[in-house]
Design a protein around this motif. Structure first.
Motif, PDB file in Angstrom:
ATOM      1  N   MET A 137       0.853  -1.188   0.000  1.00 27.47           N
ATOM      2  CA  MET A 137       0.000   0.000   0.000  1.00 27.47           C
ATOM      3  C   MET A 137       0.886   1.234   0.000  1.00 27.47           C
ATOM      4  N   GLN A 165      -2.857   0.305   6.586  1.00 27.99           N
ATOM      5  CA  GLN A 165      -1.918   1.142   7.358  1.00 27.99           C
ATOM      6  C   GLN A 165      -2.652   1.751   8.547  1.00 27.99           C
ATOM      7  N   ARG A 186      -1.959  -7.776   5.373  1.00 27.10           N
ATOM      8  CA  ARG A 186      -0.801  -7.268   6.126  1.00 27.10           C
ATOM      9  C   ARG A 186      -1.192  -5.961   6.810  1.00 27.10           C
ATOM     10  N   LYS A 189       2.103   0.120  10.183  1.00 28.28           N
ATOM     11  CA  LYS A 189       1.763   1.465  10.682  1.00 28.28           C
ATOM     12  C   LYS A 189       1.566   2.429   9.516  1.00 28.28           C
ATOM     13  N   GLY A 190       2.379   2.286   8.468  1.00 28.04           N
ATOM     14  CA  GLY A 190       2.307   3.209   7.332  1.00 28.04           C
ATOM     15  C   GLY A 190       3.571   4.029   7.226  1.00 28.04           C
ATOM     16  N   ALA A 191       4.067   4.212   6.017  1.00 30.15           N
ATOM     17  CA  ALA A 191       5.404   4.775   5.822  1.00 30.15           C
ATOM     18  C   ALA A 191       5.437   6.115   5.087  1.00 30.15           C
ATOM     19  N   THR A 228       5.523  -5.371  11.734  1.00 31.95           N
ATOM     20  CA  THR A 228       6.048  -4.341  12.642  1.00 31.95           C
ATOM     21  C   THR A 228       7.291  -4.874  13.348  1.00 31.95           C
ATOM     22  N   HIS A 229       8.211  -3.936  13.660  1.00 31.74           N
ATOM     23  CA  HIS A 229       9.385  -4.295  14.470  1.00 31.74           C
ATOM     24  C   HIS A 229       9.189  -3.871  15.905  1.00 31.74           C
ATOM     25  N   ASP A 230       8.050  -3.249  16.181  1.00 38.05           N
ATOM     26  CA  ASP A 230       7.817  -2.618  17.474  1.00 38.05           C
ATOM     27  C   ASP A 230       7.656  -3.689  18.559  1.00 38.05           C
ATOM     28  N   PRO A 231       8.599  -3.758  19.525  1.00 37.62           N
ATOM     29  CA  PRO A 231       8.561  -4.840  20.517  1.00 37.62           C
ATOM     30  C   PRO A 231       7.263  -4.852  21.323  1.00 37.62           C
ATOM     31  N   ILE A 259      16.465  -5.648   9.663  1.00 36.21           N
ATOM     32  CA  ILE A 259      15.983  -4.966  10.870  1.00 36.21           C
ATOM     33  C   ILE A 259      15.517  -5.998  11.905  1.00 36.21           C
ATOM     34  N   GLU A 294      13.997   6.784   9.143  1.00 35.27           N
ATOM     35  CA  GLU A 294      13.147   6.248  10.209  1.00 35.27           C
ATOM     36  C   GLU A 294      13.907   6.072  11.506  1.00 35.27           C
ATOM     37  N   ARG A 295      15.235   5.862  11.390  1.00 35.31           N
ATOM     38  CA  ARG A 295      15.946   5.472  12.591  1.00 35.31           C
ATOM     39  C   ARG A 295      17.367   6.021  12.597  1.00 35.31           C
TER      40      ARG A 295
HETATM   41  P1  FAD Z   1       8.407   2.011  14.439  1.00 40.73           P
HETATM   42  O1  FAD Z   1       7.458   2.902  15.163  1.00 40.73           O
HETATM   43  O2  FAD Z   1       9.201   2.523  13.299  1.00 40.73           O
HETATM   44  O3  FAD Z   1       9.428   1.400  15.450  1.00 40.73           O
HETATM   45  C1  FAD Z   1       8.963   0.948  16.692  1.00 40.73           C
HETATM   46  C2  FAD Z   1      10.067   0.287  17.449  1.00 40.73           C
HETATM   47  O4  FAD Z   1      10.584  -0.817  16.714  1.00 40.73           O
HETATM   48  C3  FAD Z   1      11.267   1.152  17.714  1.00 40.73           C
HETATM   49  O5  FAD Z   1      11.043   2.021  18.781  1.00 40.73           O
HETATM   50  C4  FAD Z   1      12.296   0.084  18.014  1.00 40.73           C
HETATM   51  O6  FAD Z   1      12.107  -0.419  19.294  1.00 40.73           O
HETATM   52  C5  FAD Z   1      11.944  -0.984  17.001  1.00 40.73           C
HETATM   53  N1  FAD Z   1      12.755  -0.788  15.791  1.00 40.73           N
HETATM   54  C6  FAD Z   1      12.381  -0.164  14.652  1.00 40.73           C
HETATM   55  N2  FAD Z   1      13.406  -0.174  13.769  1.00 40.73           N
HETATM   56  C7  FAD Z   1      14.433  -0.811  14.368  1.00 40.73           C
HETATM   57  C8  FAD Z   1      15.763  -1.125  13.989  1.00 40.73           C
HETATM   58  N3  FAD Z   1      16.256  -0.762  12.811  1.00 40.73           N
HETATM   59  N4  FAD Z   1      16.534  -1.796  14.871  1.00 40.73           N
HETATM   60  C9  FAD Z   1      16.056  -2.147  16.075  1.00 40.73           C
HETATM   61  N5  FAD Z   1      14.814  -1.861  16.486  1.00 40.73           N
HETATM   62  C10 FAD Z   1      14.015  -1.208  15.659  1.00 40.73           C
HETATM   63  N6  FAD Z   1       4.459   0.659   4.858  1.00 40.73           N
HETATM   64  C11 FAD Z   1       3.532   1.064   3.955  1.00 40.73           C
HETATM   65  O7  FAD Z   1       3.115   2.227   3.995  1.00 40.73           O
HETATM   66  N7  FAD Z   1       3.063   0.198   2.994  1.00 40.73           N
HETATM   67  C12 FAD Z   1       3.467  -1.097   2.924  1.00 40.73           C
HETATM   68  O8  FAD Z   1       3.005  -1.831   2.040  1.00 40.73           O
HETATM   69  C13 FAD Z   1       4.415  -1.561   3.887  1.00 40.73           C
HETATM   70  N8  FAD Z   1       4.850  -2.838   3.886  1.00 40.73           N
HETATM   71  C14 FAD Z   1       5.668  -3.269   4.908  1.00 40.73           C
HETATM   72  C15 FAD Z   1       6.024  -4.607   4.985  1.00 40.73           C
HETATM   73  C16 FAD Z   1       6.776  -5.090   6.047  1.00 40.73           C
HETATM   74  C17 FAD Z   1       7.101  -6.545   6.127  1.00 40.73           C
HETATM   75  C18 FAD Z   1       7.198  -4.176   7.067  1.00 40.73           C
HETATM   76  C19 FAD Z   1       7.973  -4.659   8.254  1.00 40.73           C
HETATM   77  C20 FAD Z   1       6.887  -2.849   6.971  1.00 40.73           C
HETATM   78  C21 FAD Z   1       6.138  -2.372   5.907  1.00 40.73           C
HETATM   79  N9  FAD Z   1       5.806  -1.020   5.803  1.00 40.73           N
HETATM   80  C22 FAD Z   1       4.904  -0.624   4.847  1.00 40.73           C
HETATM   81  C23 FAD Z   1       6.488  -0.005   6.651  1.00 40.73           C
HETATM   82  C24 FAD Z   1       5.723   0.304   7.918  1.00 40.73           C
HETATM   83  O9  FAD Z   1       4.546   0.999   7.594  1.00 40.73           O
HETATM   84  C25 FAD Z   1       6.584   1.164   8.866  1.00 40.73           C
HETATM   85  O10 FAD Z   1       6.946   2.356   8.242  1.00 40.73           O
HETATM   86  C26 FAD Z   1       7.848   0.481   9.334  1.00 40.73           C
HETATM   87  O11 FAD Z   1       7.689  -0.891   9.493  1.00 40.73           O
HETATM   88  C27 FAD Z   1       8.287   1.045  10.675  1.00 40.73           C
HETATM   89  O12 FAD Z   1       7.261   0.834  11.650  1.00 40.73           O
HETATM   90  P2  FAD Z   1       7.349  -0.195  12.860  1.00 40.73           P
HETATM   91  O13 FAD Z   1       6.002  -0.799  13.004  1.00 40.73           O
HETATM   92  O14 FAD Z   1       8.437  -1.159  12.642  1.00 40.73           O
HETATM   93  O15 FAD Z   1       7.536   0.702  14.111  1.00 40.73           O
END
Ligand code: FAD
Length: 309
Positions: A137, A165, A186, A189-191, A228-231, A259, A294-295
Protein backbone atom coordinates in the motif's frame (compact mmCIF):
# COMPACT_ATOMS: atom_id res chain seq x y z
CA UNK A 1 6.61 20.97 10.31
CA UNK A 2 9.16 18.18 10.49
CA UNK A 3 10.27 17.99 14.10
CA UNK A 4 13.18 15.68 13.41
CA UNK A 5 16.06 17.68 11.86
CA UNK A 6 18.15 14.57 11.19
CA UNK A 7 15.25 13.05 9.30
CA UNK A 8 14.90 16.21 7.18
CA UNK A 9 18.64 16.22 6.52
CA UNK A 10 18.63 12.61 5.39
CA UNK A 11 15.60 13.11 3.17
CA UNK A 12 17.34 16.16 1.64
CA UNK A 13 20.47 14.04 1.12
CA UNK A 14 18.29 11.44 -0.57
CA UNK A 15 17.41 14.01 -3.23
CA UNK A 16 21.00 15.21 -3.70
CA UNK A 17 22.69 13.77 -6.79
CA UNK A 18 26.30 14.11 -5.65
CA UNK A 19 25.63 12.46 -2.27
CA UNK A 20 23.91 9.68 -4.16
CA UNK A 21 27.00 9.14 -6.34
CA UNK A 22 29.32 8.99 -3.31
CA UNK A 23 27.05 6.47 -1.56
CA UNK A 24 26.66 4.36 -4.67
CA UNK A 25 30.37 4.12 -5.42
CA UNK A 26 32.05 4.04 -1.99
CA UNK A 27 33.35 0.48 -1.53
CA UNK A 28 32.28 0.03 2.09
CA UNK A 29 28.85 1.49 1.60
CA UNK A 30 28.24 -1.62 -0.48
CA UNK A 31 28.35 -3.66 2.74
CA UNK A 32 26.03 -1.26 4.53
CA UNK A 33 23.60 -1.24 1.62
CA UNK A 34 23.75 -5.03 1.68
CA UNK A 35 22.49 -5.06 5.24
CA UNK A 36 19.10 -3.76 4.07
CA UNK A 37 18.95 -4.64 0.36
CA UNK A 38 19.61 -8.11 -1.11
CA UNK A 39 21.52 -6.75 -4.12
CA UNK A 40 20.75 -5.59 -7.63
CA UNK A 41 20.07 -8.81 -9.53
CA UNK A 42 17.60 -11.71 -9.50
CA UNK A 43 20.47 -14.00 -8.50
CA UNK A 44 21.27 -11.78 -5.49
CA UNK A 45 17.61 -11.91 -4.43
CA UNK A 46 17.46 -15.69 -4.80
CA UNK A 47 20.71 -16.19 -2.85
CA UNK A 48 19.45 -14.10 0.10
CA UNK A 49 16.08 -15.91 -0.03
CA UNK A 50 17.82 -19.28 0.19
CA UNK A 51 19.83 -18.16 3.23
CA UNK A 52 16.74 -16.90 5.05
CA UNK A 53 14.74 -20.04 4.21
CA UNK A 54 17.61 -22.18 5.54
CA UNK A 55 17.27 -20.23 8.80
CA UNK A 56 13.58 -21.21 9.08
CA UNK A 57 12.15 -17.92 7.80
CA UNK A 58 9.78 -17.20 4.91
CA UNK A 59 10.22 -14.33 2.47
CA UNK A 60 8.38 -11.74 0.40
CA UNK A 61 10.48 -10.13 -2.33
CA UNK A 62 10.12 -6.57 -3.58
CA UNK A 63 11.67 -5.47 -6.87
CA UNK A 64 12.54 -1.86 -6.00
CA UNK A 65 11.09 1.03 -7.97
CA UNK A 66 7.91 3.08 -7.62
CA UNK A 67 6.03 6.04 -9.07
CA UNK A 68 6.65 5.17 -12.71
CA UNK A 69 5.14 7.44 -15.32
CA UNK A 70 6.87 5.54 -18.10
CA UNK A 71 5.20 2.43 -19.51
CA UNK A 72 8.58 0.98 -20.61
CA UNK A 73 9.79 1.18 -17.01
CA UNK A 74 6.55 -0.48 -15.83
CA UNK A 75 7.15 -3.25 -18.35
CA UNK A 76 10.72 -3.68 -17.09
CA UNK A 77 9.34 -4.12 -13.55
CA UNK A 78 6.81 -6.73 -14.69
CA UNK A 79 9.54 -8.64 -16.56
CA UNK A 80 11.75 -8.58 -13.46
CA UNK A 81 8.95 -10.16 -11.38
CA UNK A 82 8.28 -12.79 -14.04
CA UNK A 83 11.97 -13.73 -14.13
CA UNK A 84 12.15 -13.82 -10.32
CA UNK A 85 9.05 -16.05 -10.02
CA UNK A 86 10.51 -18.47 -12.58
CA UNK A 87 13.74 -18.67 -10.61
CA UNK A 88 11.98 -19.18 -7.26
CA UNK A 89 10.06 -22.06 -8.80
CA UNK A 90 13.11 -23.59 -10.52
CA UNK A 91 15.11 -23.46 -7.30
CA UNK A 92 12.40 -24.99 -5.13
CA UNK A 93 11.87 -21.83 -3.07
CA UNK A 94 8.34 -20.90 -4.19
CA UNK A 95 6.64 -22.58 -1.23
CA UNK A 96 8.56 -20.32 1.16
CA UNK A 97 8.88 -17.10 -0.85
CA UNK A 98 6.25 -14.83 -2.42
CA UNK A 99 6.42 -11.37 -4.00
CA UNK A 100 5.26 -7.90 -2.92
CA UNK A 101 4.28 -5.48 -5.68
CA UNK A 102 3.86 -1.70 -5.66
CA UNK A 103 1.15 -0.87 -8.19
CA UNK A 104 2.76 2.52 -8.85
CA UNK A 105 5.76 0.60 -10.22
CA UNK A 106 3.61 -1.21 -12.79
CA UNK A 107 1.68 1.78 -14.17
CA UNK A 108 -0.96 2.87 -11.60
CA UNK A 109 -0.08 6.55 -12.10
CA UNK A 110 -0.47 6.22 -15.87
CA UNK A 111 -3.69 4.24 -15.99
CA UNK A 112 -5.45 1.99 -13.48
CA UNK A 113 -6.31 -0.57 -16.18
CA UNK A 114 -2.66 -0.87 -17.20
CA UNK A 115 -1.69 -1.50 -13.55
CA UNK A 116 -4.47 -4.10 -13.24
CA UNK A 117 -3.36 -5.89 -16.41
CA UNK A 118 0.30 -5.87 -15.30
CA UNK A 119 -0.66 -7.12 -11.84
CA UNK A 120 -2.66 -9.93 -13.52
CA UNK A 121 0.46 -11.03 -15.42
CA UNK A 122 2.42 -11.19 -12.16
CA UNK A 123 -0.41 -13.13 -10.43
CA UNK A 124 -0.57 -15.62 -13.32
CA UNK A 125 3.19 -16.20 -13.02
CA UNK A 126 2.92 -16.56 -9.24
CA UNK A 127 0.15 -19.14 -9.65
CA UNK A 128 2.30 -21.09 -12.15
CA UNK A 129 5.24 -20.92 -9.74
CA UNK A 130 3.11 -22.07 -6.80
CA UNK A 131 3.28 -18.93 -4.70
CA UNK A 132 1.35 -15.73 -3.86
CA UNK A 133 1.42 -11.95 -4.36
CA UNK A 134 0.82 -9.11 -1.89
CA UNK A 135 -0.03 -5.61 -3.12
CA UNK A 136 1.97 -3.07 -1.09
CA UNK A 137 0.00 0.00 0.00
CA UNK A 138 1.32 3.43 -0.94
CA UNK A 139 0.17 6.98 -0.08
CA UNK A 140 -3.49 7.66 0.73
CA UNK A 141 -4.31 9.06 -2.72
CA UNK A 142 -3.86 5.51 -4.08
CA UNK A 143 -5.73 3.52 -1.38
CA UNK A 144 -9.11 3.28 -3.15
CA UNK A 145 -7.51 2.46 -6.50
CA UNK A 146 -5.32 -0.23 -4.91
CA UNK A 147 -8.30 -1.80 -3.09
CA UNK A 148 -10.29 -1.78 -6.36
CA UNK A 149 -7.46 -3.59 -8.16
CA UNK A 150 -7.19 -6.01 -5.23
CA UNK A 151 -10.91 -6.79 -5.52
CA UNK A 152 -10.57 -7.51 -9.25
CA UNK A 153 -7.53 -9.75 -8.78
CA UNK A 154 -9.12 -11.66 -5.90
CA UNK A 155 -11.98 -12.76 -8.18
CA UNK A 156 -9.43 -15.01 -9.90
CA UNK A 157 -6.76 -15.37 -7.22
CA UNK A 158 -8.33 -15.16 -3.73
CA UNK A 159 -4.87 -15.42 -2.20
CA UNK A 160 -3.74 -11.96 -3.35
CA UNK A 161 -2.68 -10.13 -0.17
CA UNK A 162 -3.80 -6.64 0.88
CA UNK A 163 -1.94 -4.12 3.03
CA UNK A 164 -3.61 -1.70 5.44
CA UNK A 165 -1.92 1.14 7.36
CA UNK A 166 -2.94 1.90 10.95
CA UNK A 167 -2.03 5.61 10.63
CA UNK A 168 -5.07 6.22 8.39
CA UNK A 169 -8.43 7.02 10.02
CA UNK A 170 -10.23 4.78 7.53
CA UNK A 171 -8.27 1.63 8.31
CA UNK A 172 -10.40 0.00 11.02
CA UNK A 173 -13.30 -0.11 8.51
CA UNK A 174 -10.99 -1.59 5.88
CA UNK A 175 -9.71 -4.17 8.40
CA UNK A 176 -13.26 -5.27 9.28
CA UNK A 177 -14.22 -5.51 5.62
CA UNK A 178 -11.09 -7.45 4.63
CA UNK A 179 -11.08 -9.87 7.59
CA UNK A 180 -13.05 -12.52 5.68
CA UNK A 181 -12.26 -16.15 5.07
CA UNK A 182 -9.40 -16.76 2.65
CA UNK A 183 -8.08 -13.21 2.74
CA UNK A 184 -4.46 -12.39 3.51
CA UNK A 185 -4.05 -8.95 5.11
CA UNK A 186 -0.80 -7.27 6.13
CA UNK A 187 -1.18 -4.67 8.87
CA UNK A 188 1.56 -2.01 9.12
CA UNK A 189 1.76 1.47 10.68
CA UNK A 190 2.31 3.21 7.33
CA UNK A 191 5.40 4.77 5.82
CA UNK A 192 4.29 7.88 3.89
CA UNK A 193 4.03 11.50 4.98
CA UNK A 194 0.26 12.02 5.25
CA UNK A 195 -1.89 15.07 6.10
CA UNK A 196 -3.78 15.22 9.41
CA UNK A 197 -7.04 15.22 7.46
CA UNK A 198 -6.55 11.50 6.74
CA UNK A 199 -3.96 10.21 9.23
CA UNK A 200 -3.22 10.29 12.97
CA UNK A 201 -0.36 12.72 13.59
CA UNK A 202 0.61 11.18 16.96
CA UNK A 203 2.53 7.90 17.16
CA UNK A 204 0.55 6.83 20.24
CA UNK A 205 -2.67 7.14 18.21
CA UNK A 206 -1.11 5.17 15.35
CA UNK A 207 -0.14 2.42 17.82
CA UNK A 208 -3.62 2.32 19.40
CA UNK A 209 -5.15 2.10 15.95
CA UNK A 210 -2.72 -0.74 15.17
CA UNK A 211 -4.04 -2.71 18.16
CA UNK A 212 -7.70 -2.05 17.20
CA UNK A 213 -7.05 -3.21 13.63
CA UNK A 214 -5.07 -6.24 14.85
CA UNK A 215 -8.06 -7.24 17.01
CA UNK A 216 -10.41 -6.89 14.05
CA UNK A 217 -8.18 -9.09 11.89
CA UNK A 218 -7.68 -11.71 14.61
CA UNK A 219 -11.42 -11.83 15.28
CA UNK A 220 -12.17 -12.42 11.60
CA UNK A 221 -11.62 -15.52 9.48
CA UNK A 222 -8.74 -14.28 7.32
CA UNK A 223 -4.99 -14.72 7.63
CA UNK A 224 -3.45 -11.65 9.34
CA UNK A 225 0.16 -10.68 8.64
CA UNK A 226 1.54 -8.36 11.32
CA UNK A 227 4.28 -6.19 9.83
CA UNK A 228 6.05 -4.34 12.64
CA UNK A 229 9.39 -4.30 14.47
CA UNK A 230 7.82 -2.62 17.47
CA UNK A 231 8.56 -4.84 20.52
CA UNK A 232 5.49 -3.59 22.39
CA UNK A 233 3.17 -4.40 19.49
CA UNK A 234 4.80 -7.82 18.99
CA UNK A 235 4.00 -8.57 22.65
CA UNK A 236 0.43 -7.30 22.34
CA UNK A 237 -0.11 -9.39 19.18
CA UNK A 238 0.98 -12.52 21.08
CA UNK A 239 -1.53 -11.76 23.87
CA UNK A 240 -4.38 -10.87 21.53
CA UNK A 241 -3.74 -13.90 19.29
CA UNK A 242 -4.01 -16.15 22.31
CA UNK A 243 -7.18 -14.42 23.49
CA UNK A 244 -8.72 -15.02 20.05
CA UNK A 245 -7.67 -18.68 20.13
CA UNK A 246 -5.28 -18.21 17.22
CA UNK A 247 -2.59 -20.88 16.93
CA UNK A 248 0.85 -20.18 15.41
CA UNK A 249 0.43 -20.74 11.67
CA UNK A 250 -2.99 -19.05 11.55
CA UNK A 251 -1.29 -15.63 11.36
CA UNK A 252 2.26 -14.44 10.73
CA UNK A 253 4.84 -11.83 11.71
CA UNK A 254 6.62 -9.77 9.06
CA UNK A 255 9.77 -7.65 9.35
CA UNK A 256 12.12 -5.93 6.94
CA UNK A 257 15.38 -7.53 5.84
CA UNK A 258 18.22 -6.36 8.10
CA UNK A 259 15.98 -4.97 10.87
CA UNK A 260 15.91 -6.89 14.19
CA UNK A 261 17.21 -10.11 12.57
CA UNK A 262 17.67 -11.77 16.01
CA UNK A 263 14.01 -11.12 16.82
CA UNK A 264 13.00 -12.68 13.48
CA UNK A 265 14.88 -15.87 14.41
CA UNK A 266 13.55 -15.86 17.98
CA UNK A 267 9.91 -15.72 16.81
CA UNK A 268 10.57 -18.44 14.20
CA UNK A 269 12.17 -20.65 16.85
CA UNK A 270 9.01 -20.25 18.96
CA UNK A 271 7.10 -21.84 16.10
CA UNK A 272 5.72 -18.68 14.47
CA UNK A 273 5.68 -18.04 10.76
CA UNK A 274 8.02 -15.09 10.18
CA UNK A 275 8.21 -13.48 6.75
CA UNK A 276 11.10 -11.22 5.87
CA UNK A 277 10.45 -8.46 3.33
CA UNK A 278 13.47 -8.50 1.03
CA UNK A 279 13.99 -5.58 -1.38
CA UNK A 280 16.36 -5.88 -4.33
CA UNK A 281 17.06 -4.18 -7.65
CA UNK A 282 18.95 -1.22 -9.10
CA UNK A 283 16.64 1.37 -7.47
CA UNK A 284 17.82 0.75 -3.90
CA UNK A 285 18.82 4.31 -3.04
CA UNK A 286 15.42 5.82 -2.16
CA UNK A 287 14.46 2.74 -0.13
CA UNK A 288 17.69 2.86 1.87
CA UNK A 289 17.32 6.58 2.60
CA UNK A 290 13.76 6.06 3.92
CA UNK A 291 15.01 3.36 6.31
CA UNK A 292 17.79 5.72 7.48
CA UNK A 293 15.29 8.53 8.04
CA UNK A 294 13.15 6.25 10.21
CA UNK A 295 15.95 5.47 12.59
CA UNK A 296 18.89 7.71 13.45
CA UNK A 297 20.88 4.75 14.86
CA UNK A 298 20.99 3.21 11.39
CA UNK A 299 22.24 6.51 9.99
CA UNK A 300 25.07 6.76 12.50
CA UNK A 301 26.08 3.21 11.61
CA UNK A 302 25.90 4.09 7.93
CA UNK A 303 27.83 7.38 8.14
CA UNK A 304 30.53 5.81 10.30
CA UNK A 305 31.03 3.05 7.76
CA UNK A 306 31.26 5.64 4.98
CA UNK A 307 33.79 7.80 6.83
CA UNK A 308 36.09 5.02 8.03
CA UNK A 309 36.64 3.28 4.74
P1 FAD B 1 8.41 2.01 14.44
O1 FAD B 1 7.46 2.90 15.16
O2 FAD B 1 9.20 2.52 13.30
O3 FAD B 1 9.43 1.40 15.45
C1 FAD B 1 8.96 0.95 16.69
C2 FAD B 1 10.07 0.29 17.45
O4 FAD B 1 10.58 -0.82 16.71
C3 FAD B 1 11.27 1.15 17.71
O5 FAD B 1 11.04 2.02 18.78
C4 FAD B 1 12.30 0.08 18.01
O6 FAD B 1 12.11 -0.42 19.29
C5 FAD B 1 11.94 -0.98 17.00
N1 FAD B 1 12.75 -0.79 15.79
C6 FAD B 1 12.38 -0.16 14.65
N2 FAD B 1 13.41 -0.17 13.77
C7 FAD B 1 14.43 -0.81 14.37
C8 FAD B 1 15.76 -1.12 13.99
N3 FAD B 1 16.26 -0.76 12.81
N4 FAD B 1 16.53 -1.80 14.87
C9 FAD B 1 16.06 -2.15 16.08
N5 FAD B 1 14.81 -1.86 16.49
C10 FAD B 1 14.02 -1.21 15.66
N6 FAD B 1 4.46 0.66 4.86
C11 FAD B 1 3.53 1.06 3.95
O7 FAD B 1 3.11 2.23 4.00
N7 FAD B 1 3.06 0.20 2.99
C12 FAD B 1 3.47 -1.10 2.92
O8 FAD B 1 3.01 -1.83 2.04
C13 FAD B 1 4.42 -1.56 3.89
N8 FAD B 1 4.85 -2.84 3.89
C14 FAD B 1 5.67 -3.27 4.91
C15 FAD B 1 6.02 -4.61 4.98
C16 FAD B 1 6.78 -5.09 6.05
C17 FAD B 1 7.10 -6.54 6.13
C18 FAD B 1 7.20 -4.18 7.07
C19 FAD B 1 7.97 -4.66 8.25
C20 FAD B 1 6.89 -2.85 6.97
C21 FAD B 1 6.14 -2.37 5.91
N9 FAD B 1 5.81 -1.02 5.80
C22 FAD B 1 4.90 -0.62 4.85
C23 FAD B 1 6.49 -0.01 6.65
C24 FAD B 1 5.72 0.30 7.92
O9 FAD B 1 4.55 1.00 7.59
C25 FAD B 1 6.58 1.16 8.87
O10 FAD B 1 6.95 2.36 8.24
C26 FAD B 1 7.85 0.48 9.33
O11 FAD B 1 7.69 -0.89 9.49
C27 FAD B 1 8.29 1.04 10.68
O12 FAD B 1 7.26 0.83 11.65
P2 FAD B 1 7.35 -0.20 12.86
O13 FAD B 1 6.00 -0.80 13.00
O14 FAD B 1 8.44 -1.16 12.64
O15 FAD B 1 7.54 0.70 14.11
Amino acid sequence: PDVNPLRSLILAAARNGSIRRVVATAPVSRDVVRRFVAGETTSDAVAVTRRLVEDGLTVTLDYLGEDTTDSAQAEHTVQSYLELLDRLHAEGLADRAEVSVKLSAVGQMLDEDLALENARRICRAAEAAGTTVTLDMEDHTTTDSTLRILGELRKTWPWVGAVIQSYLHRTLDDAERLAAEGSRVRLCKGAYKEPESVAYPEMTEVDKSYVRCANALLAGDGYPMFATHDPRLVRIIAERAEAHGRKPGSFEHQMLYGIRPEEQLRLAQQGHTVRVYVPYGEEWYGYLMRRMAERPANTTFFLRALLTR
